[in-house]
Design a protein around this motif. Sequence first.
Motif: not given
Length: 179
Positions: A105, A107, A110, A112, A158-161, A163-165
């Motif tokens: 993971s 930071q 991220g 899309h 999994e990823s949140i723009e 916030q990281g992957t």
Amino acid sequence: RLIRLVNDLLVLARADADALNLDIETVDLGQLARSRCENLSLAADARRVSFDLQIGEQVEARCDADRLAQVLDNLLDNALRYTPEGSSITLCIQRIDNEVSCTVSDQGPGIHASHLPFIFERFYRVENSRKRHGSGTGLGLAIVRSLVQAQGGRVSAESIEGQGTAVTFWLPVDCHSTD
């Protein structure tokens, strides 16, 4: 760089042809993860990025240590490339029933959601990453998927723009070739 590209393409071609030579042995994934982080410590130190290792108990598996090192190197290198200076990369390895899971993971910025289904495809690069992070062939995650699948495992991201992957792969405790 050209030699690495050729070697990456050879790995993918061998995986496609079910011709990867796997040297199956008992591997302590925790020890392997520590060595891969140590191998990247100079690059991490230069960017003031730390590795947070979270290693559970009984994380041994029968698999190919060299191919798994390549998987970890690709995942850690990606995380290091995209994680901001002064932050950390988490590497979590745990045993769940008859599988070992490994999650890397970062930071970083991220990815899309519209790009996630394609990131394990050959030569696929998220357009914004090219502008921010320079070179890369778009083969690293394709190799990760091929090497994990060749040993009977699976991989996802999994990823949140903003916030990281997190990229996770699972391997059976008794890894085997998919031949």
